[in-house]
Design a protein around this motif. Structure first.
Motif, PDB file in Angstrom:
ATOM      1  N   GLU A  15      47.255  38.503  38.338  1.00 23.89           N
ATOM      2  CA  GLU A  15      46.696  38.659  39.680  1.00 23.89           C
ATOM      3  C   GLU A  15      45.171  38.612  39.657  1.00 23.89           C
ATOM      4  O   GLU A  15      44.542  38.008  40.531  1.00 23.89           O
ATOM      5  CB  GLU A  15      47.168  39.984  40.277  1.00 23.89           C
ATOM      6  CG  GLU A  15      46.693  40.213  41.707  1.00 23.89           C
ATOM      7  CD  GLU A  15      47.212  41.507  42.296  1.00 23.89           C
ATOM      8  OE1 GLU A  15      46.793  41.855  43.414  1.00 23.89           O
ATOM      9  OE2 GLU A  15      48.034  42.173  41.626  1.00 23.89           O
ATOM     10  N   SER A  16      44.567  39.232  38.644  1.00 20.10           N
ATOM     11  CA  SER A  16      43.105  39.228  38.549  1.00 20.10           C
ATOM     12  C   SER A  16      42.576  37.819  38.290  1.00 20.10           C
ATOM     13  O   SER A  16      41.543  37.421  38.837  1.00 20.10           O
ATOM     14  CB  SER A  16      42.658  40.175  37.434  1.00 20.10           C
ATOM     15  OG  SER A  16      43.223  39.784  36.189  1.00 20.10           O
ATOM     16  N   GLN A  17      43.279  37.041  37.470  1.00 24.57           N
ATOM     17  CA  GLN A  17      42.853  35.674  37.183  1.00 24.57           C
ATOM     18  C   GLN A  17      42.974  34.792  38.417  1.00 24.57           C
ATOM     19  O   GLN A  17      42.095  33.972  38.701  1.00 24.57           O
ATOM     20  CB  GLN A  17      43.681  35.097  36.037  1.00 24.57           C
ATOM     21  CG  GLN A  17      43.472  35.793  34.705  1.00 24.57           C
ATOM     22  CD  GLN A  17      44.427  35.304  33.636  1.00 24.57           C
ATOM     23  OE1 GLN A  17      45.494  34.756  33.941  1.00 24.57           O
ATOM     24  NE2 GLN A  17      44.072  35.502  32.376  1.00 24.57           N
ATOM     25  N   ASP A  18      44.067  34.962  39.151  1.00 25.26           N
ATOM     26  CA  ASP A  18      44.262  34.186  40.371  1.00 25.26           C
ATOM     27  C   ASP A  18      43.174  34.514  41.391  1.00 25.26           C
ATOM     28  O   ASP A  18      42.660  33.628  42.093  1.00 25.26           O
ATOM     29  CB  ASP A  18      45.652  34.483  40.939  1.00 25.26           C
ATOM     30  CG  ASP A  18      46.020  33.514  42.051  1.00 25.26           C
ATOM     31  OD1 ASP A  18      45.490  32.385  42.062  1.00 25.26           O
ATOM     32  OD2 ASP A  18      46.841  33.879  42.916  1.00 25.26           O
ATOM     33  N   GLU A  19      42.797  35.776  41.466  1.00 25.18           N
ATOM     34  CA  GLU A  19      41.756  36.193  42.404  1.00 25.18           C
ATOM     35  C   GLU A  19      40.400  35.625  42.009  1.00 25.18           C
ATOM     36  O   GLU A  19      39.644  35.149  42.859  1.00 25.18           O
ATOM     37  CB  GLU A  19      41.698  37.719  42.443  1.00 25.18           C
ATOM     38  CG  GLU A  19      40.658  38.263  43.407  1.00 25.18           C
ATOM     39  CD  GLU A  19      40.639  39.779  43.426  1.00 25.18           C
ATOM     40  OE1 GLU A  19      39.574  40.350  43.709  1.00 25.18           O
ATOM     41  OE2 GLU A  19      41.691  40.381  43.133  1.00 25.18           O
TER      42      GLU A  19
END
Length: 269
Positions: free
Chosen positions: A158-162
Motif C-alpha cells: 500500500e505504501s509503494q502504491d501511494e
C-alpha cells in the motif's frame, strides 16, 4: 619625533553558521562522502552505502563545503504541514475538491501529523481558490520507481502504491511512461505479439524521448520481435549453448589445442 605606536588589528571571530539540523546533516554528509572518496570508493558504491542518489554524491564531491553550507543555510525549514501537502493535494484531486477539512485532518493525523486543524483548513481553502503553492514531490530515485512500475499492480504494498501515485501526479512524463511500460510488460507476460504494433504507435505519438527511441528500435525489427512475443518456441536453448561454447573458448584461449576444446564441448563439461 615620537613614533606612533602601531595599532594592532582586531581579529574578528569567523562567521559560524547556526547549528540547525540541515547544517549538521550537510556537514556530516560531506565528511562521510570525502572519507570514502579518499579510500577510492566509486560514486555508485558510495551512493549505495549512504543511501543517496549518485548526483547528490557528485555534487558533494565537486562543491566546496562552504558553498554547500551556505546553500543549506538559505534553505527554509519545512512547516509542520509540508510533509503532508502532497497527500492532501492527491486526496483533493481524487475527490474533485469535495472532501472536508475535518476528514483530511483525521487522515493525516493518523499518519503522524501533529499540527492544528486550522492549518489543514487553510491549505484546503487555498486549493479550492487555486492559490496554493505547487508542492514539489519528494520523488524517489529511478532505482525505486522502476520496480514499482514493472511489477504487477496487485503485488505492490500500500505504501509503494501511494508513493507511485504521488510521483505520477508530480510528473506527467512518468505517468505516461508508467502506463506504456505496464502495457508492454502485459504484452510480454501474456505473449500478445499481435498488439505490439499498436503499442509502438502509441509510444511514438506522445511518450517521452527515451520511450520513443525504444519503440523505434522495436519497429526496425518488428517481425522478429512480434514472433518472439507470439509462438511458444524460443531460441533460448540455442543461445545457452552458444554462451557455454564462448565461455569454454575464453577460458582455454592460448592454453590448449582445438582438439581439447572440441572434446570439452562434446562432453558438456
Amino acid at each position: 619625533m615620537a613614533e606612533v605606536p602601531e595599532v594592532a588589528q582586531m581579529l574578528l571571530p569567523p562567521v559560524e553558521l547556526p547549528r540547525t539540523q540541515i547544517i549538521e546533516r550537510t556537514r556530516h554528509r560531506y565528511e562521510d562522502i570525502h572519507r570514502l572518496l579518499e579510500q577510492r570508493w566509486t560514486v555508485s558504491v558510495i551512493a549505495r552505502r549512504l543511501n543517496l542518489d549518485r548526483e547528490t554524491v557528485r555534487r558533494f564531491r565537486d562543491t566546496a563545503l562552504d558553498q554547500l553550507l551556505a546553500s543549506a543555510r538559505d534553505r527554509r525549514p519545512n512547516g509542520v504541514l509540508e510533509p503532508f501537502k502532497a497527500y492532501l493535494n492527491t486526496r483533493f484531486t481524487e475527490d474533485q475538491g469535495q472532501v472536508s477539512g475535518t476528514r483530511l485532518f483525521l487522515e493525516i493525523q493518523a499518519r503522524g501529523y501533529r499540527g492544528s486543524r486550522q492549518v489543514v483548513r487553510k491549505h484546503l481553502a487555498a486549493l479550492r481558490a487555486g492559490t496554493a503553492e505547487p508542492v514539489r514531490a519528494d520523488t524517489p530515485g529511478p532505482r525505486k520507481i522502476t520496480p514499482w512500475i514493472m511489477r504487477p499492480h496487485e503485488t505492490l504494498a500500500e505504501s509503494q502504491d501511494e508513493r507511485l501515485l504521488q510521483v505520477r501526479l508530480a510528473c506527467p512524463d512518468i505517468t505516461r511512461t508508467c502506463d506504456l511500460a505496464r502495457a508492454f510488460a502485459d504484452l510480454v507476460r501474456h505473449r500478445r505479439g499481435y498488439l505490439l504494433l499498436e503499442w509502438i504507435r502509441q509510444a511514438e505519438q506522445d511518450a517521452s524521448k527515451p520511450m520513443k527511441g525504444f519503440a523505434g528500435f522495436l519497429r526496425q525489427d518488428l517481425d522478429a520481435v512480434t514472433a518472439g512475443l507470439g509462438p511458444p518456441w524460443s531460441s533460448g536453448v540455442v543461445e545457452g549453448h552458444v554462451n557455454r561454447v564462448k565461455t569454454l573458448k575464453r577460458a582455454m584461449y592460448g592454453r590448449a589445442s582445438f582438439e581439447l576444446l572440441r572434446t570439452r564441448i562434446l562432453t558438456r563439461s
